[in-house]
Design a protein around this motif. Structure first.
Motif, PDB file in Angstrom:
ATOM      1  N   THR A  46       0.862  -1.176   0.000  1.00  0.00           N
ATOM      2  CA  THR A  46       0.000   0.000   0.000  1.00  0.00           C
ATOM      3  C   THR A  46       0.902   1.231   0.000  1.00  0.00           C
ATOM      4  O   THR A  46       1.650   1.462   0.945  1.00  0.00           O
ATOM      5  CB  THR A  46      -0.937   0.015   1.213  1.00  0.00           C
ATOM      6  N   ILE A  47       0.849   1.992  -1.077  1.00  0.00           N
ATOM      7  CA  ILE A  47       1.731   3.140  -1.273  1.00  0.00           C
ATOM      8  C   ILE A  47       0.959   4.436  -1.010  1.00  0.00           C
ATOM      9  O   ILE A  47      -0.084   4.684  -1.616  1.00  0.00           O
ATOM     10  CB  ILE A  47       2.325   3.155  -2.691  1.00  0.00           C
ATOM     11  N   TRP A  48       1.491   5.240  -0.106  1.00  0.00           N
ATOM     12  CA  TRP A  48       0.935   6.562   0.221  1.00  0.00           C
ATOM     13  C   TRP A  48       1.538   7.586  -0.718  1.00  0.00           C
ATOM     14  O   TRP A  48       2.756   7.674  -0.874  1.00  0.00           O
ATOM     15  CB  TRP A  48       1.264   6.889   1.673  1.00  0.00           C
ATOM     16  N   ARG A  49       0.697   8.358  -1.392  1.00  0.00           N
ATOM     17  CA  ARG A  49       1.185   9.311  -2.385  1.00  0.00           C
ATOM     18  C   ARG A  49       0.967  10.767  -1.972  1.00  0.00           C
ATOM     19  O   ARG A  49       1.039  11.661  -2.805  1.00  0.00           O
ATOM     20  CB  ARG A  49       0.520   9.035  -3.736  1.00  0.00           C
ATOM     21  N   ALA A  56      -9.315  12.487   0.987  1.00  0.00           N
ATOM     22  CA  ALA A  56      -8.650  11.441   1.767  1.00  0.00           C
ATOM     23  C   ALA A  56      -7.339  11.049   1.087  1.00  0.00           C
ATOM     24  O   ALA A  56      -7.182  11.220  -0.129  1.00  0.00           O
ATOM     25  CB  ALA A  56      -9.567  10.228   1.893  1.00  0.00           C
ATOM     26  N   LYS A  57      -6.410  10.535   1.869  1.00  0.00           N
ATOM     27  CA  LYS A  57      -5.101  10.188   1.299  1.00  0.00           C
ATOM     28  C   LYS A  57      -5.259   9.115   0.215  1.00  0.00           C
ATOM     29  O   LYS A  57      -5.828   8.052   0.462  1.00  0.00           O
ATOM     30  CB  LYS A  57      -4.154   9.708   2.388  1.00  0.00           C
ATOM     31  N   PRO A  58      -4.760   9.368  -0.986  1.00  0.00           N
ATOM     32  CA  PRO A  58      -4.966   8.434  -2.101  1.00  0.00           C
ATOM     33  C   PRO A  58      -3.975   7.269  -2.086  1.00  0.00           C
ATOM     34  O   PRO A  58      -3.098   7.152  -2.936  1.00  0.00           O
ATOM     35  CB  PRO A  58      -4.764   9.324  -3.330  1.00  0.00           C
ATOM     36  N   ASN A  59      -4.116   6.401  -1.087  1.00  0.00           N
ATOM     37  CA  ASN A  59      -3.295   5.195  -1.056  1.00  0.00           C
ATOM     38  C   ASN A  59      -3.695   4.259  -2.194  1.00  0.00           C
ATOM     39  O   ASN A  59      -4.871   4.144  -2.533  1.00  0.00           O
ATOM     40  CB  ASN A  59      -3.494   4.442   0.263  1.00  0.00           C
TER      41      ASN A  59
END
Length: 263
Positions: A46-49, A56-59
């Motif tokens: 799962t990459i956090w960008r 919301a954070k687009p993981n």
């Protein structure tokens, strides 16, 4: 250089993970789930960008694999299960993997993931859901060939077992296989001309030759497999001791019909 008492870097995002054009933030590893699948460890990264102020954070979920649990290989950095860029979709916020990574259901892999719809104008998660992504079994990568055809030759391999199986989609084309020794010479009776062409779409297809299909006389000896493919895709191959095609590899989180961790 490692020194006693210093932590050792295990795994993380790096410069090859592309940043989002709208955020221009260096991605980071948010989470890693891994499971034994066939002969490797399958990793869902799962990459956090980045964290937008109004979303919301687009993981996103990317793929990797390992043979020892420490060294990971990620040849394709594109999102395997991405977020949606359309507000209102269940995964506009982000997606994250489940601990078991995937189930084997017949000839498919089932990936259950959590998703968040997000709240426009806010970093809140919004409605949370469970999504299902479906992939062909062993369908992570393939050798593809068109009308002209293509050839794939393996490095020298040693195997146990008796029967060669392939995962192939060649209903409109064909696949033939030959065995060659370390000097490039055909191994009789498993030559190209003797191979019975495969014209099917199957995740468990036995390869047969006119002179027989039992490879046990070659077990333990270094040989190369050479695949001749036209108009199709080759996803995987293995040598099984059973006519059923059982690989005896690991089956990820399991699935219907499995009573243990192996096929």
């Amino acid at each position: 250089r490692w020194r006693a008492g210093e932590p050792t870097l295990w795994v993380g995002a790096d410069r090859l993970d592309p940043p989002r054009d709208d955020l221009k933030v260096q991605p980071q590893l948010y989470n890693l789930d891994a499971v034994a699948y066939e002969s490797v460890l399958l990793g869902l990264f799962t990459i956090w960008r980045g964290q937008p102020a109004d979303r919301a954070k687009p993981n996103e979920i990317c793929l990797g694999f390992s043979r020892d649990g420490f060294h990971w290989y990620r040849p394709d950095r594109r999102a395997f299960i991405p977020v949606s860029e359309r507000y209102g979709d269940w995964n506009w916020g982000n997606v994250q993997s489940a601990g078991g990574c995937c189930l084997i259901v017949g000839d498919k892999l089932y990936f259950y993931v959590s998703g968040r719809a997000g709240e426009k104008g806010s970093p809140g998660s919004g409605v949370c859901s469970t999504g299902l992504a479906v992939l062909r079994r062993d369908g992570f990568a393939s050798m593809e060939a068109g009308e002209i055809g293509g050839i794939l030759t393996t490095r020298p391999l040693r195997f146990s077992g008796r029967y060669l199986f392939v995962n192939v989609a060649a209903r409109e084309g064909e696949l033939r296989v030959e065995l060659i020794d370390e000097r490039g010479r055909p191994v009789k009776p498993f030559g190209l001309e003797s191979c019975i062409p495969i014209r099917s779409d199957s995740t468990t297809q036995m390869v047969r030759w006119k002179g027989g299909d039992d490879l046990s006389s070659l077990a333990g000896r270094p040989v190369r497999f050479r695949f001749h493919l036209r108009k199709g895709g080759l996803y995987a191959f293995w040598v099984s001791s059973e006519r059923s095609g059982a690989s005896y590899g690991y089956v990820a989180a399991g699935g219907p019909g499995f009573v243990g961790p192996r096929d």
